[in-house]
Design a protein around this motif. Sequence first.
Motif, PDB file in Angstrom:
ATOM      1  N   PRO A 120      74.781  40.890 109.817  1.00 25.08           N
ATOM      2  CA  PRO A 120      75.407  40.538 111.095  1.00 25.08           C
ATOM      3  C   PRO A 120      75.352  39.046 111.375  1.00 25.08           C
ATOM      4  O   PRO A 120      74.315  38.404 111.207  1.00 25.08           O
ATOM      5  N   GLY A 121      76.500  38.510 111.761  1.00 18.98           N
ATOM      6  CA  GLY A 121      76.571  37.092 112.069  1.00 18.98           C
ATOM      7  C   GLY A 121      76.834  36.204 110.878  1.00 18.98           C
ATOM      8  O   GLY A 121      76.961  34.980 111.027  1.00 18.98           O
ATOM      9  N   LYS A 122      76.910  36.811 109.691  1.00 16.51           N
ATOM     10  CA  LYS A 122      77.152  36.028 108.481  1.00 16.51           C
ATOM     11  C   LYS A 122      78.391  36.548 107.766  1.00 16.51           C
ATOM     12  O   LYS A 122      78.858  37.655 108.007  1.00 16.51           O
ATOM     13  N   GLU A 123      78.903  35.739 106.873  1.00 14.39           N
ATOM     14  CA  GLU A 123      80.064  36.145 106.094  1.00 14.39           C
ATOM     15  C   GLU A 123      79.657  37.163 105.026  1.00 14.39           C
ATOM     16  O   GLU A 123      78.511  37.175 104.566  1.00 14.39           O
ATOM     17  N   ARG A 124      80.626  37.962 104.650  1.00 15.44           N
ATOM     18  CA  ARG A 124      80.384  38.921 103.586  1.00 15.44           C
ATOM     19  C   ARG A 124      80.157  38.160 102.278  1.00 15.44           C
ATOM     20  O   ARG A 124      80.866  37.191 101.995  1.00 15.44           O
ATOM     21  N   GLU A 125      79.189  38.614 101.492  1.00 16.53           N
ATOM     22  CA  GLU A 125      78.848  37.904 100.256  1.00 16.53           C
ATOM     23  C   GLU A 125      78.889  38.837  99.056  1.00 16.53           C
ATOM     24  O   GLU A 125      78.644  40.038  99.174  1.00 16.53           O
ATOM     25  N   PHE A 126      79.146  38.245  97.921  1.00 21.59           N
ATOM     26  CA  PHE A 126      79.206  38.978  96.667  1.00 21.59           C
ATOM     27  C   PHE A 126      77.822  39.435  96.249  1.00 21.59           C
ATOM     28  O   PHE A 126      76.847  38.701  96.374  1.00 21.59           O
ATOM     29  N   ALA A 127      77.743  40.661  95.731  1.00 23.56           N
ATOM     30  CA  ALA A 127      76.489  41.181  95.182  1.00 23.56           C
ATOM     31  C   ALA A 127      76.616  41.488  93.692  1.00 23.56           C
ATOM     32  O   ALA A 127      75.796  41.046  92.889  1.00 23.56           O
ATOM     33  N   ALA A 128      77.665  42.262  93.314  1.00 27.37           N
ATOM     34  CA  ALA A 128      77.798  42.676  91.922  1.00 27.37           C
ATOM     35  C   ALA A 128      79.246  43.057  91.638  1.00 27.37           C
ATOM     36  O   ALA A 128      79.973  43.454  92.544  1.00 27.37           O
ATOM     37  N   ALA A 129      79.635  42.942  90.374  1.00 22.58           N
ATOM     38  CA  ALA A 129      80.984  43.332  89.962  1.00 22.58           C
ATOM     39  C   ALA A 129      80.941  43.939  88.574  1.00 22.58           C
ATOM     40  O   ALA A 129      80.029  43.639  87.777  1.00 22.58           O
ATOM     41  N   ILE A 130      81.917  44.780  88.301  1.00 20.40           N
ATOM     42  CA  ILE A 130      81.999  45.432  86.996  1.00 20.40           C
ATOM     43  C   ILE A 130      83.455  45.514  86.576  1.00 20.40           C
ATOM     44  O   ILE A 130      84.339  45.768  87.382  1.00 20.40           O
ATOM     45  N   ARG A 131      83.704  45.298  85.289  1.00 14.49           N
ATOM     46  CA  ARG A 131      85.065  45.380  84.790  1.00 14.49           C
ATOM     47  C   ARG A 131      85.543  46.818  84.715  1.00 14.49           C
ATOM     48  O   ARG A 131      84.758  47.763  84.768  1.00 14.49           O
ATOM     49  N   TRP A 132      86.847  46.969  84.553  1.00 12.63           N
ATOM     50  CA  TRP A 132      87.456  48.299  84.537  1.00 12.63           C
ATOM     51  C   TRP A 132      86.827  49.205  83.487  1.00 12.63           C
ATOM     52  O   TRP A 132      86.666  50.401  83.687  1.00 12.63           O
ATOM     53  N   SER A 133      86.445  48.638  82.357  1.00 12.60           N
ATOM     54  CA  SER A 133      85.886  49.427  81.264  1.00 12.60           C
ATOM     55  C   SER A 133      84.390  49.663  81.428  1.00 12.60           C
ATOM     56  O   SER A 133      83.808  50.483  80.704  1.00 12.60           O
ATOM     57  N   GLY A 134      83.776  48.921  82.341  1.00 12.01           N
ATOM     58  CA  GLY A 134      82.336  49.021  82.498  1.00 12.01           C
ATOM     59  C   GLY A 134      81.568  48.190  81.497  1.00 12.01           C
ATOM     60  O   GLY A 134      80.341  48.165  81.512  1.00 12.01           O
ATOM     61  N   GLY A 135      82.280  47.488  80.625  1.00 14.70           N
ATOM     62  CA  GLY A 135      81.610  46.751  79.573  1.00 14.70           C
ATOM     63  C   GLY A 135      80.990  45.446  79.995  1.00 14.70           C
ATOM     64  O   GLY A 135      80.136  44.903  79.282  1.00 14.70           O
ATOM     65  N   SER A 136      81.420  44.909  81.135  1.00 12.22           N
ATOM     66  CA  SER A 136      80.891  43.628  81.604  1.00 12.22           C
ATOM     67  C   SER A 136      80.524  43.732  83.068  1.00 12.22           C
ATOM     68  O   SER A 136      81.225  44.387  83.844  1.00 12.22           O
ATOM     69  N   THR A 137      79.441  43.073  83.422  1.00  9.80           N
ATOM     70  CA  THR A 137      78.992  43.053  84.802  1.00  9.80           C
ATOM     71  C   THR A 137      78.572  41.636  85.187  1.00  9.80           C
ATOM     72  O   THR A 137      78.315  40.790  84.317  1.00  9.80           O
ATOM     73  N   ARG A 138      78.505  41.401  86.487  1.00 10.07           N
ATOM     74  CA  ARG A 138      78.045  40.109  86.975  1.00 10.07           C
ATOM     75  C   ARG A 138      77.315  40.334  88.283  1.00 10.07           C
ATOM     76  O   ARG A 138      77.677  41.228  89.056  1.00 10.07           O
ATOM     77  N   TYR A 139      76.297  39.500  88.526  1.00  8.17           N
ATOM     78  CA  TYR A 139      75.472  39.677  89.712  1.00  8.17           C
ATOM     79  C   TYR A 139      75.258  38.349  90.437  1.00  8.17           C
ATOM     80  O   TYR A 139      75.209  37.281  89.808  1.00  8.17           O
ATOM     81  N   ALA A 140      75.087  38.458  91.734  1.00 13.85           N
ATOM     82  CA  ALA A 140      74.641  37.300  92.491  1.00 13.85           C
ATOM     83  C   ALA A 140      73.201  36.992  92.094  1.00 13.85           C
ATOM     84  O   ALA A 140      72.432  37.901  91.752  1.00 13.85           O
ATOM     85  N   ASP A 141      72.837  35.736  92.158  1.00 12.01           N
ATOM     86  CA  ASP A 141      71.474  35.351  91.779  1.00 12.01           C
ATOM     87  C   ASP A 141      70.433  36.066  92.633  1.00 12.01           C
ATOM     88  O   ASP A 141      69.337  36.386  92.156  1.00 12.01           O
ATOM     89  N   SER A 142      70.795  36.344  93.876  1.00 11.52           N
ATOM     90  CA  SER A 142      69.839  36.952  94.803  1.00 11.52           C
ATOM     91  C   SER A 142      69.480  38.394  94.446  1.00 11.52           C
ATOM     92  O   SER A 142      68.460  38.909  94.906  1.00 11.52           O
ATOM     93  N   VAL A 143      70.311  39.053  93.636  1.00 10.73           N
ATOM     94  CA  VAL A 143      70.046  40.446  93.292  1.00 10.73           C
ATOM     95  C   VAL A 143      69.822  40.660  91.794  1.00 10.73           C
ATOM     96  O   VAL A 143      69.455  41.757  91.375  1.00 10.73           O
ATOM     97  N   LYS A 144      70.042  39.629  91.009  1.00 11.86           N
ATOM     98  CA  LYS A 144      69.940  39.741  89.562  1.00 11.86           C
ATOM     99  C   LYS A 144      68.531  40.209  89.165  1.00 11.86           C
ATOM    100  O   LYS A 144      67.531  39.714  89.675  1.00 11.86           O
TER     101      LYS A 144
END
Length: 124
Positions: free
Chosen positions: A41-65
């Motif tokens: 609340p009160g902050k902008e939405r931030e990225f946490a994690a992403a995954i490619r369509w195949s599931g073969g690649s992922t990426r994380y924010a440093d805060s959750v890695k």
Amino acid sequence: QVQMVESGGGLVQAGGSLRLSCAASGRTFSSYGMGWFRQIPGKEREFAAAIRWSGGSTRYADSVKGRFTISRDNAKNTVYLQMNSLKPEDTAVYYCAALRTTLLVTIERAYDYWGQGTQVTVSS
């Protein structure tokens, strides 16, 4: 058009775990890159994690890695976010998002479809 519904949020003590799920509609789910974002609340939405369509690649924010793991099951049209070693600063509304792409995308404004969000509260 893709519709998504998140579930699995709740209240957990610091150090605990939760698994969020995002169930998507549509027969072309496997064509979509998926992401998890969060908003305090009160902050902008931030990225946490992403995954490619195949599931073969992922990426994380440093805060959750190292603590969070994103995965997907295309047969079930579902993407997951396993959250371990939770901290009070992880408290937020968590959203899943979808974008028809083969790329791994971490930018919020690039995503076309969003779920309604699920609340995660981590107590100290």
